[in-house]
Motif scaffolding. Structure first.
Motif, PDB file in Angstrom:
ATOM      1  N   TYR A  39       0.837  -1.087  -0.107  1.00  0.00           N
ATOM      2  CA  TYR A  39       0.127  -0.025  -0.092  1.00  0.00           C
ATOM      3  C   TYR A  39       0.897   1.265  -0.107  1.00  0.00           C
ATOM      4  CZ  TYR A  39      -3.885  -2.863   1.110  1.00  0.00           C
ATOM      5  OH  TYR A  39      -4.975  -3.910   1.082  1.00  0.00           O
ATOM      6  N   SER A  40       0.359   2.436  -0.450  1.00  0.00           N
ATOM      7  CA  SER A  40       0.963   3.682  -0.627  1.00  0.00           C
ATOM      8  C   SER A  40       1.622   3.924   0.759  1.00  0.00           C
ATOM      9  CB  SER A  40       0.228   4.704  -0.896  1.00  0.00           C
ATOM     10  OG  SER A  40       0.810   5.776  -1.054  1.00  0.00           O
ATOM     11  N   ARG A  41       3.037   4.223   0.775  1.00  0.00           N
ATOM     12  CA  ARG A  41       3.583   4.636   2.026  1.00  0.00           C
ATOM     13  C   ARG A  41       3.681   3.660   3.119  1.00  0.00           C
ATOM     14  NH1 ARG A  41       4.705  10.072   1.803  1.00  0.00           N
ATOM     15  NH2 ARG A  41       3.895  11.017   0.410  1.00  0.00           N
ATOM     16  N   LYS A  42       3.758   2.211   2.750  1.00  0.00           N
ATOM     17  CA  LYS A  42       3.795   1.245   3.389  1.00  0.00           C
ATOM     18  C   LYS A  42       5.012   0.338   3.032  1.00  0.00           C
ATOM     19  CE  LYS A  42       0.009   2.293   6.178  1.00  0.00           C
ATOM     20  NZ  LYS A  42       0.026   2.411   7.555  1.00  0.00           N
ATOM     21  N   GLY A  43       5.331  -0.540   3.955  1.00  0.00           N
ATOM     22  CA  GLY A  43       6.302  -1.554   3.329  1.00  0.00           C
ATOM     23  C   GLY A  43       5.528  -2.715   2.785  1.00  0.00           C
ATOM     24  N   PRO A  44       6.320  -3.583   2.048  1.00  0.00           N
ATOM     25  CA  PRO A  44       5.573  -4.723   1.231  1.00  0.00           C
ATOM     26  C   PRO A  44       5.140  -5.666   2.123  1.00  0.00           C
ATOM     27  CG  PRO A  44       7.812  -4.080   0.031  1.00  0.00           C
ATOM     28  CD  PRO A  44       7.700  -3.267   1.761  1.00  0.00           C
ATOM     29  N   GLU A  45       4.002  -6.215   2.013  1.00  0.00           N
ATOM     30  CA  GLU A  45       3.373  -7.173   2.875  1.00  0.00           C
ATOM     31  C   GLU A  45       3.277  -8.618   2.367  1.00  0.00           C
ATOM     32  OE1 GLU A  45      -1.162  -8.010   4.554  1.00  0.00           O
ATOM     33  OE2 GLU A  45      -0.845  -6.297   3.322  1.00  0.00           O
ATOM     34  N   LEU A  46       3.816  -9.803   2.837  1.00  0.00           N
ATOM     35  CA  LEU A  46       4.158 -10.933   1.984  1.00  0.00           C
ATOM     36  C   LEU A  46       2.464 -11.432   1.802  1.00  0.00           C
ATOM     37  CD1 LEU A  46       5.517 -13.318   0.970  1.00  0.00           C
ATOM     38  CD2 LEU A  46       5.663 -14.166   3.254  1.00  0.00           C
ATOM     39  N   LEU A  47       1.943 -11.595   0.778  1.00  0.00           N
ATOM     40  CA  LEU A  47       0.729 -12.107   0.295  1.00  0.00           C
ATOM     41  C   LEU A  47       0.677 -13.457   0.278  1.00  0.00           C
ATOM     42  CD1 LEU A  47      -1.989 -10.495   0.126  1.00  0.00           C
ATOM     43  CD2 LEU A  47      -1.632 -10.356  -2.481  1.00  0.00           C
ATOM     44  N   MET A  48       1.478 -14.009  -0.691  1.00  0.00           N
ATOM     45  CA  MET A  48       1.391 -15.521  -0.874  1.00  0.00           C
ATOM     46  C   MET A  48       2.787 -15.975  -1.110  1.00  0.00           C
ATOM     47  SD  MET A  48      -1.941 -16.354  -1.570  1.00  0.00           S
ATOM     48  CE  MET A  48      -2.054 -17.837  -2.785  1.00  0.00           C
ATOM     49  N   TYR A  49       2.945 -17.284  -1.044  1.00  0.00           N
ATOM     50  CA  TYR A  49       4.126 -17.839  -1.092  1.00  0.00           C
ATOM     51  C   TYR A  49       3.981 -19.242  -1.635  1.00  0.00           C
ATOM     52  CZ  TYR A  49       7.882 -20.671   1.138  1.00  0.00           C
ATOM     53  OH  TYR A  49       8.938 -21.843   1.333  1.00  0.00           O
ATOM     54  N   THR A  50       4.610 -19.419  -2.745  1.00  0.00           N
ATOM     55  CA  THR A  50       4.667 -21.025  -3.519  1.00  0.00           C
ATOM     56  C   THR A  50       5.854 -21.343  -3.519  1.00  0.00           C
ATOM     57  OG1 THR A  50       4.485 -19.962  -5.391  1.00  0.00           O
ATOM     58  CG2 THR A  50       2.371 -20.616  -4.421  1.00  0.00           C
ATOM     59  N   TYR A  51       5.976 -22.921  -3.481  1.00  0.00           N
ATOM     60  CA  TYR A  51       7.185 -23.656  -3.974  1.00  0.00           C
ATOM     61  C   TYR A  51       6.964 -24.391  -5.159  1.00  0.00           C
ATOM     62  CZ  TYR A  51      10.616 -27.377  -3.740  1.00  0.00           C
ATOM     63  OH  TYR A  51      11.691 -27.911  -4.261  1.00  0.00           O
ATOM     64  N   SER A  52       7.918 -24.234  -6.142  1.00  0.00           N
ATOM     65  CA  SER A  52       7.953 -24.759  -7.299  1.00  0.00           C
ATOM     66  C   SER A  52       6.656 -24.653  -8.192  1.00  0.00           C
ATOM     67  CB  SER A  52       8.194 -26.677  -7.175  1.00  0.00           C
ATOM     68  OG  SER A  52       8.567 -27.129  -8.248  1.00  0.00           O
ATOM     69  N   SER A  53       6.245 -25.573  -9.058  1.00  0.00           N
ATOM     70  CA  SER A  53       5.262 -25.313  -9.723  1.00  0.00           C
ATOM     71  C   SER A  53       3.604 -25.587  -9.275  1.00  0.00           C
ATOM     72  CB  SER A  53       5.088 -26.071 -11.177  1.00  0.00           C
ATOM     73  OG  SER A  53       5.990 -25.751 -12.102  1.00  0.00           O
ATOM     74  N   GLY A  54       2.861 -25.120  -9.834  1.00  0.00           N
ATOM     75  CA  GLY A  54       1.186 -25.339  -9.290  1.00  0.00           C
ATOM     76  C   GLY A  54       0.570 -24.053  -8.622  1.00  0.00           C
ATOM     77  N   ASN A  55      -0.629 -24.421  -8.142  1.00  0.00           N
ATOM     78  CA  ASN A  55      -1.466 -23.444  -7.781  1.00  0.00           C
ATOM     79  C   ASN A  55      -1.481 -23.430  -6.186  1.00  0.00           C
ATOM     80  OD1 ASN A  55      -2.136 -22.983 -10.413  1.00  0.00           O
ATOM     81  ND2 ASN A  55      -4.248 -23.663 -10.330  1.00  0.00           N
ATOM     82  N   LYS A  56      -1.790 -22.153  -5.585  1.00  0.00           N
ATOM     83  CA  LYS A  56      -1.919 -22.190  -4.280  1.00  0.00           C
ATOM     84  C   LYS A  56      -3.149 -21.237  -4.055  1.00  0.00           C
ATOM     85  CE  LYS A  56       0.305 -21.543   0.211  1.00  0.00           C
ATOM     86  NZ  LYS A  56       1.686 -21.208   0.864  1.00  0.00           N
ATOM     87  N   GLU A  57      -4.032 -21.572  -3.269  1.00  0.00           N
ATOM     88  CA  GLU A  57      -5.112 -20.639  -3.012  1.00  0.00           C
ATOM     89  C   GLU A  57      -5.178 -20.072  -1.549  1.00  0.00           C
ATOM     90  OE1 GLU A  57      -8.984 -22.152  -5.365  1.00  0.00           O
ATOM     91  OE2 GLU A  57      -9.787 -21.202  -3.653  1.00  0.00           O
ATOM     92  N   ASP A  58      -5.618 -18.869  -1.566  1.00  0.00           N
ATOM     93  CA  ASP A  58      -5.806 -18.256  -0.284  1.00  0.00           C
ATOM     94  C   ASP A  58      -7.066 -17.478  -0.357  1.00  0.00           C
ATOM     95  OD1 ASP A  58      -3.799 -16.451   2.306  1.00  0.00           O
ATOM     96  OD2 ASP A  58      -5.929 -17.188   2.438  1.00  0.00           O
ATOM     97  N   GLY A  59      -8.249 -17.823  -0.060  1.00  0.00           N
ATOM     98  CA  GLY A  59      -9.389 -16.826  -0.056  1.00  0.00           C
ATOM     99  C   GLY A  59      -9.692 -16.299  -1.577  1.00  0.00           C
ATOM    100  N   ARG A  60      -9.659 -15.178  -1.719  1.00  0.00           N
ATOM    101  CA  ARG A  60      -9.770 -14.622  -3.077  1.00  0.00           C
ATOM    102  C   ARG A  60      -8.621 -14.726  -4.012  1.00  0.00           C
ATOM    103  NH1 ARG A  60     -10.735  -9.651  -3.312  1.00  0.00           N
ATOM    104  NH2 ARG A  60     -10.053  -8.888  -1.268  1.00  0.00           N
ATOM    105  N   PHE A  61      -7.350 -14.990  -3.228  1.00  0.00           N
ATOM    106  CA  PHE A  61      -6.100 -14.868  -3.949  1.00  0.00           C
ATOM    107  C   PHE A  61      -5.744 -16.197  -4.475  1.00  0.00           C
ATOM    108  CE2 PHE A  61      -5.269 -10.327  -3.441  1.00  0.00           C
ATOM    109  CZ  PHE A  61      -6.034 -10.362  -2.225  1.00  0.00           C
ATOM    110  N   THR A  62      -5.272 -16.419  -5.803  1.00  0.00           N
ATOM    111  CA  THR A  62      -4.799 -17.601  -6.319  1.00  0.00           C
ATOM    112  C   THR A  62      -3.448 -17.294  -6.865  1.00  0.00           C
ATOM    113  OG1 THR A  62      -6.814 -18.598  -6.729  1.00  0.00           O
ATOM    114  CG2 THR A  62      -4.947 -19.693  -7.750  1.00  0.00           C
ATOM    115  N   ALA A  63      -2.112 -17.889  -6.311  1.00  0.00           N
ATOM    116  CA  ALA A  63      -1.032 -17.674  -7.135  1.00  0.00           C
ATOM    117  C   ALA A  63      -0.680 -19.362  -7.799  1.00  0.00           C
ATOM    118  CB  ALA A  63       0.255 -17.782  -6.045  1.00  0.00           C
TER     119      ALA A  63
END
Lengths: 110, 111
Positions: A39-63
């Motif tokens: 967010y503006s004037r904030k530090g980066p916040e870790l949202l999602m973290y994945t290892y290797s290939s594939g999908n990872k889902e967390d609520g409305r977010f999919t990596a």
């Protein structure tokens, strides 16, 4: 060629839309892939973290990681105005050096 | 779990002055990073510590920037003398293994 490339946008979508954010990387040794939200004037916040290939889902977010094409994606379903931020992708192979994209600026319009 | 702490949050100085930033990482995190983030760009690594030792400082402008990590915990980053192009957000991050957590950053303006 940079280690991680990211389309800077800006990206503007109406509320409720599906958002697709993308990065490419060049080093086939990368195994860990992260998405950060800043967010503006904030530090980066870790949202999602994945290892290797594939999908990872967390609520409305999919990596999603496709190692064959060296492509990293973040999908946001039912986007909300509170999702308006800059999204950074990052990769690492050893956990020692993290390589960041330049960030994509997203605005969700109510 | 407390996050990464940084101070000050904002600093305005004139060119050729010196400035120092402080970072306290998440408890137990051995690796600490200092990044410089210029508006519209991703974070650029300045220096990385593993406990007390420097792992990577290849992009640190050593003629004006210095950093130390005392007792493997807190860290300070110093700029002396500052230049106009040093205006940026200075981010501190720490990690245990592969997940990196950032502090709120210090926004530096050099006039």
């Amino acid at each position: 060629q940079k280690e991680v490339e990211q389309d800077p946008g800006p990206l503007s979508v109406p509320e409720g839309a599906i958002v697709s954010l993308n990065c490419t990387y060049s080093n086939s040794a990368f195994q860990y892939f992260m998405w950060y939200r800043q967010y503006s004037r904030k530090g980066p916040e870790l949202l999602m973290y994945t290892y290797s290939s594939g999908n990872k889902e967390d609520g409305r977010f999919t990596a999603q990681v496709d190692k064959s094409s060296k492509y990293i994606s973040l999908f946001i379903r039912d986007s909300q105005p509170s999702d308006s931020a800059t999204y950074l992708c990052a990769s690492t192979n050893t956990g020692n050096q993290f390589y960041f994209g330049t960030g994509t600026s997203l605005t969700v319009i109510p | 779990e407390a996050g990464v702490a940084q101070s000050p949050r904002y600093k305005i100085i004139e060119k050729r002055q010196s400035v120092a930033f402080w970072c306290n990482p998440i408890s137990g995190h051995a690796t600490l990073y200092w990044y410089q983030q210029i508006l519209g760009q991703g974070p650029k690594l300045l220096i990385q510590f593993q406990n007390n030792g420097v792992v990577d400082d290849s992009q640190l402008p050593k003629d004006r920037f210095s950093a130390e990590r005392l007792k493997g915990v807190d860290s300070t980053l110093k700029i002396q003398p500052a230049k106009l192009e040093d205006s940026a957000v200075y981010l501190c991050a720490s990690s245990l293994v592969y997940e990196q957590f950032f502090g709120p950053g210090t926004r530096l303006t050099v006039l």
